[in-house]
Design a protein around this motif. Structure first.
Motif, PDB file in Angstrom:
ATOM      1  N   GLY A  41      -5.969  -1.383  14.267  1.00  0.00           N
ATOM      2  CA  GLY A  41      -6.742  -1.544  12.707  1.00  0.00           C
ATOM      3  C   GLY A  41      -6.251  -1.961  11.608  1.00  0.00           C
ATOM      4  N   ASN A  42      -6.905  -1.543  10.440  1.00  0.00           N
ATOM      5  CA  ASN A  42      -6.411  -1.591   9.453  1.00  0.00           C
ATOM      6  C   ASN A  42      -5.292  -0.525   9.129  1.00  0.00           C
ATOM      7  N   GLU A  43      -5.476   0.668  10.138  1.00  0.00           N
ATOM      8  CA  GLU A  43      -4.061   1.813  10.017  1.00  0.00           C
ATOM      9  C   GLU A  43      -2.959   0.965  10.034  1.00  0.00           C
ATOM     10  N   ILE A  44      -2.922   0.221  10.453  1.00  0.00           N
ATOM     11  CA  ILE A  44      -1.702  -0.817  11.182  1.00  0.00           C
ATOM     12  C   ILE A  44      -1.098  -1.226  10.216  1.00  0.00           C
ATOM     13  N   LEU A  45      -1.803  -2.301   9.170  1.00  0.00           N
ATOM     14  CA  LEU A  45      -1.602  -2.945   7.685  1.00  0.00           C
ATOM     15  C   LEU A  45      -0.811  -2.116   6.933  1.00  0.00           C
ATOM     16  N   MET A  46      -1.915  -0.347   6.878  1.00  0.00           N
ATOM     17  CA  MET A  46      -1.173   0.516   5.954  1.00  0.00           C
ATOM     18  C   MET A  46       0.264   0.554   6.558  1.00  0.00           C
ATOM     19  N   ASN A  47      -0.090   0.785   7.722  1.00  0.00           N
ATOM     20  CA  ASN A  47       1.446   1.491   8.458  1.00  0.00           C
ATOM     21  C   ASN A  47       2.596   0.250   7.942  1.00  0.00           C
ATOM     22  N   ILE A  48       2.561  -0.755   7.895  1.00  0.00           N
ATOM     23  CA  ILE A  48       2.967  -1.721   7.514  1.00  0.00           C
ATOM     24  C   ILE A  48       3.850  -2.184   6.349  1.00  0.00           C
ATOM     25  N   ARG A  49       2.715  -1.949   5.086  1.00  0.00           N
ATOM     26  CA  ARG A  49       3.122  -2.096   4.013  1.00  0.00           C
ATOM     27  C   ARG A  49       4.241  -1.022   2.814  1.00  0.00           C
ATOM     28  N   LYS A  50       4.472  -0.238   3.534  1.00  0.00           N
ATOM     29  CA  LYS A  50       5.237   0.777   2.791  1.00  0.00           C
ATOM     30  C   LYS A  50       6.582   1.303   3.466  1.00  0.00           C
ATOM     31  N   THR A  51       8.042   1.121   3.081  1.00  0.00           N
ATOM     32  CA  THR A  51       9.020   1.071   3.632  1.00  0.00           C
ATOM     33  C   THR A  51       9.479   2.770   3.851  1.00  0.00           C
ATOM     34  N   GLU A  52       9.610   2.904   4.953  1.00  0.00           N
ATOM     35  CA  GLU A  52      10.043   4.681   4.683  1.00  0.00           C
ATOM     36  C   GLU A  52      11.339   4.896   5.585  1.00  0.00           C
ATOM     37  N   LYS A  53      11.686   6.464   4.816  1.00  0.00           N
ATOM     38  CA  LYS A  53      12.840   6.668   4.993  1.00  0.00           C
ATOM     39  C   LYS A  53      13.156   7.681   6.386  1.00  0.00           C
ATOM     40  N   TYR A  54      13.983   8.072   6.745  1.00  0.00           N
ATOM     41  CA  TYR A  54      14.397   8.915   8.131  1.00  0.00           C
ATOM     42  C   TYR A  54      16.053   9.095   8.110  1.00  0.00           C
ATOM     43  N   GLN A  55      16.182  10.519   7.622  1.00  0.00           N
ATOM     44  CA  GLN A  55      17.391  11.038   7.550  1.00  0.00           C
ATOM     45  C   GLN A  55      17.773  11.612   9.177  1.00  0.00           C
ATOM     46  N   ILE A  56      18.877  10.705   9.815  1.00  0.00           N
ATOM     47  CA  ILE A  56      19.591  11.115  10.680  1.00  0.00           C
ATOM     48  C   ILE A  56      20.440  12.215  11.021  1.00  0.00           C
ATOM     49  N   LYS A  98       6.755  -1.951  11.330  1.00  0.00           N
ATOM     50  CA  LYS A  98       7.417  -1.205  10.371  1.00  0.00           C
ATOM     51  C   LYS A  98       8.847  -1.100  10.126  1.00  0.00           C
ATOM     52  N   TRP A  99       8.913  -1.024   8.824  1.00  0.00           N
ATOM     53  CA  TRP A  99      10.672  -1.260   8.008  1.00  0.00           C
ATOM     54  C   TRP A  99      10.673   0.809   8.032  1.00  0.00           C
ATOM     55  N   VAL A 100      12.240   0.360   8.197  1.00  0.00           N
ATOM     56  CA  VAL A 100      12.446   2.246   8.227  1.00  0.00           C
ATOM     57  C   VAL A 100      14.119   2.048   7.374  1.00  0.00           C
ATOM     58  N   CYS A 142      15.953  -0.739  10.448  1.00  0.00           N
ATOM     59  CA  CYS A 142      14.985  -0.543  11.946  1.00  0.00           C
ATOM     60  C   CYS A 142      13.902  -1.083  11.249  1.00  0.00           C
ATOM     61  N   LEU A 143      13.690  -2.288  12.757  1.00  0.00           N
ATOM     62  CA  LEU A 143      12.065  -2.563  12.346  1.00  0.00           C
ATOM     63  C   LEU A 143      11.683  -2.123  13.861  1.00  0.00           C
ATOM     64  N   LEU A 144      10.294  -0.993  13.778  1.00  0.00           N
ATOM     65  CA  LEU A 144       9.611  -1.027  14.154  1.00  0.00           C
ATOM     66  C   LEU A 144       8.367  -1.154  14.769  1.00  0.00           C
ATOM     67  N   ASP A 145       7.507  -0.887  16.299  1.00  0.00           N
ATOM     68  CA  ASP A 145       6.306  -1.611  16.312  1.00  0.00           C
ATOM     69  C   ASP A 145       5.404  -1.087  15.920  1.00  0.00           C
ATOM     70  N   PRO A 146       4.645  -1.060  14.907  1.00  0.00           N
ATOM     71  CA  PRO A 146       3.644  -0.968  14.200  1.00  0.00           C
ATOM     72  C   PRO A 146       2.444   0.030  14.960  1.00  0.00           C
ATOM     73  N   SER A 147       1.760  -0.684  15.579  1.00  0.00           N
ATOM     74  CA  SER A 147       1.010  -0.221  15.637  1.00  0.00           C
ATOM     75  C   SER A 147       1.230   1.327  16.845  1.00  0.00           C
ATOM     76  N   ASN A 148       2.590   1.777  17.469  1.00  0.00           N
ATOM     77  CA  ASN A 148       2.765   2.721  17.857  1.00  0.00           C
ATOM     78  C   ASN A 148       3.710   3.909  16.974  1.00  0.00           C
ATOM     79  N   TYR A 149       4.222   3.199  16.017  1.00  0.00           N
ATOM     80  CA  TYR A 149       5.401   4.416  15.416  1.00  0.00           C
ATOM     81  C   TYR A 149       5.025   4.072  13.716  1.00  0.00           C
ATOM     82  N   SER A 150       4.712   5.923  13.085  1.00  0.00           N
ATOM     83  CA  SER A 150       4.957   6.161  11.475  1.00  0.00           C
ATOM     84  C   SER A 150       6.516   6.151  10.696  1.00  0.00           C
TER      85      SER A 150
END
Length: 327
Positions: A236-251, A170-172, A218-226
């Motif tokens: 399952g397929n939720e993991i693939l959908m989670n991987i597809r889109k890079t997210e932004k996160y404001q710290i 999961k790319w953030v 930040c690259l995250l375990d896609p099975s456990n982080y959105s």
């Protein structure tokens, strides 16, 4: 000329520029030396490098690393300048960055020191036994040239294993909105796990790569982080959908920035880098012994167990003090 001694960077200059200050036609960065417990400005030409670092006899691997930098630098520089993340959803761009990050993780001085320590400990253990002539020669070859060869081989097969692991994370992109900066170091791709083992494929893993003082990939375990700091179980397929889109996160939390900087600093070999000479916390960690000078550091914990079936030794290595270098 093939035999000419030259500086070879294991941290690319294009990357260090993002943390530097320009003076005329030169770029300078603030550098904290862990061994000397001191900071100073340094030209980026003279840091993250070593003479003939990749040269072995007439072989020189630097051109290969330069090629991967040529692929990745436009993507990283564009992200650094505009903060836009759409390019990270393009498959080709993510493939190039996955290769670049894998190689950056494996090509550093820290990785070489790890390999030297583990081979030396294995050699010391083997010397306690009656060895064949072939094994005696193997033990005697634990030298700089041998370790260079092993590192190049490790990069060759290790990077291929890592690329898929990195690509399917999961790319953030973390946007630092606090008054303190992200730091980087001479070992800039670092791993952190709040709940388990340190390894690229480990559950709950976080992989940090600062882009500039205010952006961090930040690259995250896609099975456990959105997203960063947002635990959510996927299957399952939720993991693939989670991987597809890079997210932004404001710290907005200084504690979060300090945590990322602490991981970066503790994984540095010798030098930690800052755009604005922001080393108060680093200096404090060094004084408390939480960041250890390179020559005093135990990089690899070495344990030997007996195989109860055949009596052979089973060698197990691990990384003490929550540091990580091996996959």
């Amino acid at each position: 000329m093939p035999n000419k001694t030259k500086k070879q960077h294991y941290v690319p200059r294009f990357y260090l520029k993002n943390f530097s200050n320009k003076n005329k036609d030169e770029f300078f960065i603030h550098c904290y030396d862990i061994d000397k417990k001191d900071s100073y400005p340094a030209n980026i030409k003279n840091i993250g490098e070593e003479k003939d670092f990749y040269k072995i006899a007439d072989e020189n691997y630097e051109e290969f690393f330069q090629k991967t930098e040529e692929w990745a630098s436009p993507i990283i520089n564009n992200l650094s300048k505009n903060g836009k993340i759409k390019s990270l959803n393009i498959v080709k761009n993510r493939e190039k960055l996955s290769l670049f990050l894998a190689i950056q993780f494996l090509r550093t001085k820290e990785m070489r020191e790890d390999l030297l320590e583990i081979f030396s400990k294995i050699s010391m253990h083997l010397q306690k036994h009656n060895l064949s002539k072939e094994m005696e020669l193997l033990v005697e070859e634990i030298d700089e040239k041998n370790i260079k060869h092993n590192q190049m081989g490790f990069i060759g097969h290790g990077a291929l294993k890592m690329i898929d692991e990195l690509f399917f994370k999961k790319w953030v992109v973390l946007k630092n909105k606090t008054e303190i900066d992200f730091l980087t170091s001479d070992n800039p791709v670092v791993l952190y796990n709040p709940h388990g083992f340190l390894g690229v494929a480990s559950e709950y893993i976080h992989i940090f790569y600062p882009i500039n003082p205010k952006l961090c990939l930040c690259l995250l375990d896609p099975s456990n982080y959105s997203n960063f700091g947002e635990y959510k179980k996927f299957e399952g397929n939720e993991i693939l959908m989670n991987i597809r889109k890079t997210e932004k996160y404001q710290i907005n939390s200084i504690d979060d920035v300090n945590m990322i900087n602490d991981v970066q600093s503790k994984n540095a070999t010798k030098h930690i880098f800052s755009k604005h000479n922001s080393f108060d916390r680093v200096s404090c960690l060094v004084e408390k012994g939480l960041i250890v000078p390179s020559e005093k550091r135990e990089r690899v914990k070495f344990q030997v167990f007996k195989n109860t079936e055949n009596g052979n030794d089973i060698i197990v290595t691990s990384n003490p003090n929550n540091r990580v270098n091996f996959i």
